[in-house]
Design a protein around this motif. Structure first.
Motif, mmCIF file in Angstrom:
data_model
loop_
_atom_site.group_PDB
_atom_site.id
_atom_site.type_symbol
_atom_site.label_atom_id
_atom_site.label_comp_id
_atom_site.label_asym_id
_atom_site.label_seq_id
_atom_site.Cartn_x
_atom_site.Cartn_y
_atom_site.Cartn_z
ATOM 1 N N TRP A 108 0.834 -1.205 0.000
ATOM 2 C CA TRP A 108 0.000 0.000 0.000
ATOM 3 C C TRP A 108 0.869 1.257 0.000
ATOM 4 N N GLY A 109 1.945 1.237 0.806
ATOM 5 C CA GLY A 109 2.816 2.407 0.863
ATOM 6 C C GLY A 109 3.530 2.664 -0.446
ATOM 7 N N ILE A 110 3.981 1.608 -1.122
ATOM 8 C CA ILE A 110 4.642 1.780 -2.412
ATOM 9 C C ILE A 110 3.659 2.301 -3.459
ATOM 10 N N MET A 111 2.437 1.783 -3.429
ATOM 11 C CA MET A 111 1.417 2.291 -4.358
ATOM 12 C C MET A 111 1.185 3.785 -4.125
ATOM 13 N N SER A 112 1.088 4.175 -2.869
ATOM 14 C CA SER A 112 0.872 5.590 -2.560
ATOM 15 C C SER A 112 2.070 6.432 -2.999
ATOM 16 N N SER A 113 3.291 5.890 -2.814
ATOM 17 C CA SER A 113 4.493 6.630 -3.223
ATOM 18 C C SER A 113 4.518 6.827 -4.729
ATOM 19 N N PHE A 114 4.218 5.794 -5.475
ATOM 20 C CA PHE A 114 4.213 5.918 -6.930
ATOM 21 C C PHE A 114 3.124 6.884 -7.405
ATOM 22 N N THR A 115 1.989 6.865 -6.732
ATOM 23 C CA THR A 115 0.931 7.807 -7.079
ATOM 24 C C THR A 115 1.387 9.240 -6.839
ATOM 25 N N GLY A 116 2.083 9.475 -5.711
ATOM 26 C CA GLY A 116 2.592 10.807 -5.417
ATOM 27 C C GLY A 116 3.668 11.230 -6.391
ATOM 28 N N ILE A 117 4.515 10.275 -6.797
ATOM 29 C CA ILE A 117 5.559 10.590 -7.771
ATOM 30 C C ILE A 117 4.947 10.992 -9.107
ATOM 31 N N ALA A 118 3.941 10.238 -9.508
ATOM 32 C CA ALA A 118 3.284 10.564 -10.777
ATOM 33 C C ALA A 118 2.625 11.935 -10.725
ATOM 34 N N ALA A 119 2.030 12.264 -9.584
ATOM 35 C CA ALA A 119 1.368 13.559 -9.459
ATOM 36 C C ALA A 119 2.375 14.703 -9.445
ATOM 37 N N ALA A 120 3.578 14.453 -8.868
ATOM 38 C CA ALA A 120 4.591 15.506 -8.778
ATOM 39 C C ALA A 120 5.458 15.594 -10.030
ATOM 40 N N ALA A 165 8.044 13.912 -10.730
ATOM 41 C CA ALA A 165 9.453 13.898 -10.334
ATOM 42 C C ALA A 165 9.858 12.449 -10.114
ATOM 43 N N THR A 166 10.982 12.057 -10.653
ATOM 44 C CA THR A 166 11.442 10.672 -10.543
ATOM 45 C C THR A 166 12.828 10.558 -9.931
ATOM 46 N N SER A 167 13.318 11.595 -9.305
ATOM 47 C CA SER A 167 14.656 11.524 -8.703
ATOM 48 C C SER A 167 14.632 10.616 -7.480
ATOM 49 N N LEU A 168 15.793 10.064 -7.133
ATOM 50 C CA LEU A 168 15.899 9.147 -5.999
ATOM 51 C C LEU A 168 15.535 9.832 -4.688
ATOM 52 N N ALA A 169 15.851 11.102 -4.577
ATOM 53 C CA ALA A 169 15.531 11.831 -3.347
ATOM 54 C C ALA A 169 14.034 11.906 -3.110
ATOM 55 N N VAL A 170 13.253 11.878 -4.186
ATOM 56 C CA VAL A 170 11.797 11.919 -4.054
ATOM 57 C C VAL A 170 11.235 10.527 -3.823
ATOM 58 N N VAL A 171 11.816 9.515 -4.491
ATOM 59 C CA VAL A 171 11.265 8.149 -4.423
ATOM 60 C C VAL A 171 11.649 7.448 -3.133
ATOM 61 N N ALA A 172 12.895 7.619 -2.690
ATOM 62 C CA ALA A 172 13.423 6.821 -1.586
ATOM 63 C C ALA A 172 12.649 6.960 -0.280
ATOM 64 N N PRO A 173 12.293 8.166 0.189
ATOM 65 C CA PRO A 173 11.614 8.245 1.492
ATOM 66 C C PRO A 173 10.306 7.464 1.543
ATOM 67 N N GLY A 174 9.497 7.564 0.520
ATOM 68 C CA GLY A 174 8.220 6.853 0.520
ATOM 69 C C GLY A 174 8.405 5.354 0.523
ATOM 70 N N ILE A 175 9.377 4.837 -0.255
ATOM 71 C CA ILE A 175 9.622 3.399 -0.283
ATOM 72 C C ILE A 175 10.185 2.921 1.056
ATOM 73 N N ALA A 176 11.065 3.713 1.651
ATOM 74 C CA ALA A 176 11.626 3.353 2.956
ATOM 75 C C ALA A 176 10.524 3.275 4.015
ATOM 76 N N GLU A 177 9.612 4.237 3.991
ATOM 77 C CA GLU A 177 8.501 4.208 4.941
ATOM 78 C C GLU A 177 7.626 2.981 4.719
ATOM 79 N N ALA A 178 7.432 2.606 3.455
ATOM 80 C CA ALA A 178 6.613 1.437 3.164
ATOM 81 C C ALA A 178 7.310 0.156 3.614
ATOM 82 N N LEU A 179 8.629 0.058 3.384
ATOM 83 C CA LEU A 179 9.361 -1.145 3.768
ATOM 84 C C LEU A 179 9.444 -1.315 5.280
ATOM 85 N N LEU A 180 9.290 -0.222 6.018
ATOM 86 C CA LEU A 180 9.286 -0.326 7.480
ATOM 87 C C LEU A 180 8.147 -1.213 7.962
#
Length: 237
Positions: A144-156, A158-173
């Motif tokens: 669910w967290g990764i889906m939300s992160s990708f949705t936010g990335i698409a809306a913004a 922006a595909t840089s690692l600085a934008v993608v990494a925090p959301g994926i890290a939070e999801a993997l927690l």
């Protein structure tokens, strides 16, 4: 410049669904350790009580002494002796049926033994449930967290690692917390299952000791009855 995220910061930065999953897993972990502490204390006390009761029944020569010497513990041993005495009293009008009396007493003791086994396993089913479901609950939070992160990335856009990494890290927690909850639950469940099996074996030994006392008392009663018959026949002659 590098950014570091603590687990607490990642928890606060996660979405509401992922945060609920993490909270549920944290609560499951607390329940696991609470059950472990409670059951460990219970089993330690029970083993000491069973050992004391076993010694008392080993030293007793009659059911009456067995009942008296296990009275202080008021545990399964005392309940077994009381059940054996009660069945023997109910069967006093059929003194010749020694095998039947033993069979009925064994049935009583088996029911008490089974009830004690169920009581000993109480609470461990929760551990099995936590160990089996926590990884999947954590995986759900991660997906669910990764889906939300990708949705936010698409809306913004922006595909840089600085934008993608925090959301994926939070999801993997969420997956990490699922494993943290599941692994101790499985280990503790297996440990408590072994300890419970040992206690159940001790209860089975108590059943054998009670039946030994029953056999002695019935043999004494039969011997006394035969002696009375011999004395009556001798007096009649």
């Amino acid at each position: 410049m590098s950014l570091t995220f603590s687990p607490w910061q990642m928890f606060l930065g996660a979405g509401p669904v992922v945060r609920c999953v993490m909270t549920l897993l944290a609560a499951a972990s607390v329940v696991t350790w609470t059950i472990f502490i409670a059951k460990t204390v219970e089993l330690i006390r029970l083993r000491a009580q069973l050992k004391k009761s076993e010694t008392a029944l080993e030293d007793a020569d009659t059911l009456y002494l067995g009942e008296e010497w296990t009275r202080d513990g008021a545990g399964i041993a005392h309940a077994m002796v009381l059940a054996a005495e009660a069945e023997r009293r109910r069967s006093e009008d059929i003194p010749a049926d020694r095998d039947g009396i033993k069979e009925r007493i064994v049935l009583h003791l088996e029911r008490l033994e089974a009830a004690e086994g169920r009581r000993l396993m109480r609470g461990t089913g929760v551990l099995a449930t936590i160990g089996a479901t926590s990884p999947f609950i954590g995986l759900f939070g991660t997906v669910w967290g990764i889906m939300s992160s990708f949705t936010g990335i698409a809306a913004a856009h922006a595909t840089s690692l600085a934008v993608v990494a925090p959301g994926i890290a939070e999801a993997l927690l969420a997956t990490a917390l699922g494993l943290v909850a599941a692994i101790p639950a499985v280990v503790i469940y297996n440990h408590l299952a072994r300890q419970t099996a040992a206690c159940r074996a001790c209860v089975a030994d108590l059943t054998s000791l009670v039946m030994r006392l029953v056999s002695r008392d019935l043999a004494r009663a039969a011997l006394a009855a035969s002696g009375n018959v011999v004395r009556f026949m001798a007096a009649a002659e």
